[in-house]
Design a protein around this motif. Structure first.
Motif, short mmCIF file in Angstrom:
data_model
loop_
_atom_site.label_atom_id
_atom_site.label_comp_id
_atom_site.label_asym_id
_atom_site.label_seq_id
_atom_site.Cartn_x
_atom_site.Cartn_y
_atom_site.Cartn_z
N MET A 26 0.78 -1.20 -0.17
CA MET A 26 0.11 0.08 -0.07
C MET A 26 0.86 1.23 -0.02
O MET A 26 0.48 2.13 -0.64
N VAL A 27 1.84 1.25 0.48
CA VAL A 27 2.86 2.22 0.55
C VAL A 27 3.36 2.71 -0.94
O VAL A 27 3.43 3.77 -1.30
N GLY A 28 3.68 1.50 -1.59
CA GLY A 28 4.03 1.66 -2.96
C GLY A 28 2.88 2.29 -3.72
O GLY A 28 3.04 3.14 -4.70
N PHE A 29 1.70 1.88 -3.55
CA PHE A 29 0.68 2.08 -4.36
C PHE A 29 0.28 3.61 -4.01
O PHE A 29 -0.09 4.48 -4.82
N HIS A 30 0.65 4.00 -2.79
CA HIS A 30 0.12 5.35 -2.35
C HIS A 30 1.27 6.22 -3.10
O HIS A 30 0.79 7.38 -3.70
N ILE A 31 2.55 5.95 -3.21
CA ILE A 31 3.67 6.72 -3.82
C ILE A 31 3.07 6.97 -5.44
O ILE A 31 3.26 7.93 -5.95
N LEU A 32 2.68 5.57 -5.89
CA LEU A 32 2.17 5.68 -7.21
C LEU A 32 1.40 6.58 -7.75
O LEU A 32 1.27 7.18 -8.65
N ILE A 33 0.10 6.64 -6.81
CA ILE A 33 -0.96 7.30 -7.26
C ILE A 33 -1.16 8.89 -6.54
O ILE A 33 -1.63 9.82 -7.06
N ALA A 34 -0.27 9.15 -5.59
CA ALA A 34 -0.46 10.43 -5.00
C ALA A 34 0.92 11.62 -5.45
O ALA A 34 0.52 12.64 -5.22
N ILE A 54 7.71 5.67 -10.42
CA ILE A 54 8.55 4.22 -10.76
C ILE A 54 9.07 3.61 -9.42
O ILE A 54 9.01 2.27 -9.31
N VAL A 55 9.52 4.47 -8.60
CA VAL A 55 10.19 3.88 -7.50
C VAL A 55 8.96 3.25 -6.67
O VAL A 55 8.98 2.06 -6.03
N GLY A 56 7.77 3.75 -6.75
CA GLY A 56 6.60 3.35 -5.75
C GLY A 56 6.21 1.83 -6.65
O GLY A 56 6.17 1.11 -5.93
N VAL A 86 8.31 7.62 1.63
CA VAL A 86 7.30 8.57 1.14
C VAL A 86 7.36 9.79 1.63
O VAL A 86 7.21 10.85 0.98
N ARG A 87 8.38 10.02 2.83
CA ARG A 87 8.41 11.14 3.40
C ARG A 87 9.55 11.98 2.77
O ARG A 87 9.36 13.41 2.67
N VAL A 88 10.88 11.51 2.35
CA VAL A 88 11.95 12.16 1.86
C VAL A 88 11.46 12.95 0.54
O VAL A 88 10.72 12.56 -0.43
N ARG A 89 12.06 14.22 0.63
CA ARG A 89 11.65 15.19 -0.61
C ARG A 89 12.72 14.91 -1.65
O ARG A 89 12.35 14.86 -2.91
N ILE A 123 -5.33 13.31 0.75
CA ILE A 123 -6.42 12.61 1.40
C ILE A 123 -7.02 11.42 0.61
O ILE A 123 -7.20 10.53 1.10
N LEU A 124 -7.36 11.79 -0.69
CA LEU A 124 -8.19 10.84 -1.44
C LEU A 124 -7.17 9.59 -1.77
O LEU A 124 -7.83 8.34 -1.45
N PRO A 125 -6.11 9.97 -1.96
CA PRO A 125 -5.14 8.58 -2.36
C PRO A 125 -5.02 8.03 -1.13
O PRO A 125 -5.10 6.53 -1.11
N LEU A 126 -4.81 8.47 0.14
CA LEU A 126 -4.74 7.90 1.35
C LEU A 126 -6.05 6.90 1.52
O LEU A 126 -6.04 5.67 1.94
N PHE A 127 -7.23 7.75 1.29
CA PHE A 127 -8.38 6.88 1.53
C PHE A 127 -8.42 5.41 0.72
O PHE A 127 -8.76 4.21 0.99
N VAL A 128 -8.08 5.67 -0.56
CA VAL A 128 -8.25 4.74 -1.54
C VAL A 128 -7.17 3.62 -0.95
O VAL A 128 -7.34 2.52 -0.82
N VAL A 129 -6.11 3.98 -0.57
CA VAL A 129 -5.08 2.95 -0.41
C VAL A 129 -5.47 2.23 0.96
O VAL A 129 -5.48 1.15 1.09
N CYS A 130 -6.03 2.88 1.93
CA CYS A 130 -6.50 2.15 3.33
C CYS A 130 -7.70 1.28 2.77
O CYS A 130 -7.59 0.11 3.34
#
Lengths: 158, 193
Positions: free
Chosen positions: A37-45, A53-55, B14-17, B80-87
């Motif tokens: 799900m972390v990968g999925f989140h990176i992919l869509i957000a 691609i990393v996601g 996810v966090r790192v810029r 928010i929306l991606p987070l919701f979908v992911v959850c």
């Protein structure tokens, strides 16, 4: 695995143990799902194509882990035959002995390993194509941010 | 446990810029997963992952970063929306695992179809001790052939994609001859795989 006990206290203890075992036995799968799900989140957000691609890679590796978890047997060894194979080819007796030896050792399931070996190599191939596409997009648009590309496209269309 | 460490690395992703840090973390993630594969008896997968996932793919990412730059703009949308979908997806998947057999049990159905045959017979039928290799190269040889076809197609695709851009820049710079085939530099790095 757990001997069936006659008295109810032992039975309820066994049931609790079963639940705890369930928790432990599914921990692997759940962490894999979290990673997925972390990968999925990176992919869509995220809008940056390289980060996407990393996601995708993270997602993919988590699927690999799921498969390898399926193939693992507790107390097993890697599926490399313990007896070796040299003596098995020369005479039938040696071969039978080798097979007997192999039957005694507990091996993990080799099939998921094979599938995932294939998948890793195919994964790097798709990753390289994705990165090449990102490089081309960068050359064509001057950016790899999804939003900026959309803006440029909208400008060109208007 | 390694898995927890992996999860921590993934959240770092996810966090790192900075994109450079992201690529390095992805390499760390790959290496950790290779360690995990070793723990789970998949030694062949582990060294492939360490070589390909942590090695080659990090190099490819760094190459792409060198061409694209490490700048990443802030996300425009709220997450928010991606987070919701992911959850939601995650919950559905966890629900799906409830029916799965326990981890590491030798009586799981996965282990009793063709796997037994491979473990017992590959010694006579193929004659090499590593069962993974004999399955990969012989029992499922067509899969492997398909895989090499995919890799070849990918290599050709990458070369075509990058060569097109190169030709255009060559036309802009008249000093270089455009007749020579597009070899060297970026394109050839993809081929020796």
């Amino acid at each position: 695995m757990i001997p069936v006990a006659a008295n109810p206290l032992a039975q309820s203890l066994a049931a609790q143990l079963q639940i705890a075992q369930n928790l432990v036995s599914h921990y692997n799968y759940w962490v894999v799902i979290v990673l997925m799900m972390v990968g999925f989140h990176i992919l869509i957000a995220r809008g940056n194509l390289i980060r996407k691609i990393v996601g995708l890679n993270v997602f993919q590796t988590s699927v690999f882990m799921l498969y390898i978890s399926l193939g693992k047997i507790s107390g097993g060894t890697p599926p490399i035959l313990a007896g070796g194979v040299g003596h098995g080819e020369t005479d039938a007796h040696g071969a039978a002995e080798g097979a007997h030896q192999a039957a005694e050792v507990l091996y993990s399931n080799p099939l998921p390993h094979v599938l995932i070996l294939t998948a890793i190599v195919v994964g790097i191939a798709t990753t390289s194509v994705g990165l090449a596409l990102a490089v081309r997009i960068r050359e064509a648009y001057g950016t790899i941010e999804e939003e900026e590309i959309n803006a440029i496209e909208a400008e060109a269309g208007a | 446990m390694l898995l927890t460490l992996l999860a921590a690395t993934a959240f770092g992703l996810v966090r790192v810029r900075n994109l450079f840090a992201v690529v390095m973390l992805a390499g760390v993630y790959s290496l950790l997963s290779a360690g995990l594969f070793t723990v789970m008896d998949a030694v062949d997968v582990a060294f492939t992952e360490a070589a390909v996932g942590a090695g080659i793919s990090t190099v490819l990412f760094l190459g792409a970063l060198a061409l694209c730059g490490t700048r990443e703009s802030k996300p425009v949308h709220t997450p928010i929306l991606p987070l919701f979908v992911v959850c939601l997806t995650g919950i559905a998947l966890v629900y799906g695992t409830m029916d799965m057999p326990p981890f590491g049990d030798a009586s799981n159905p996965v282990h009793h179809h063709v796997a037994d045959h491979y473990l017992e017979e590959s010694e006579h039928e193929i004659g090499i001790p590593n069962v993974v290799t004999s399955v990969l190269a012989s029992y499922r040889g067509y899969d492997t052939m398909g895989e090499t076809t995919v890799v070849f197609a990918a290599a050709v695709g990458v070369m075509i994609l990058l060569a097109r851009g190169r030709r255009r820049t060559r036309e802009d710079a008249p000093g270089e001859g455009s007749a020579s085939p597009p070899t060297g530099g970026r394109s050839t790095r993809e081929t020796p795989r």
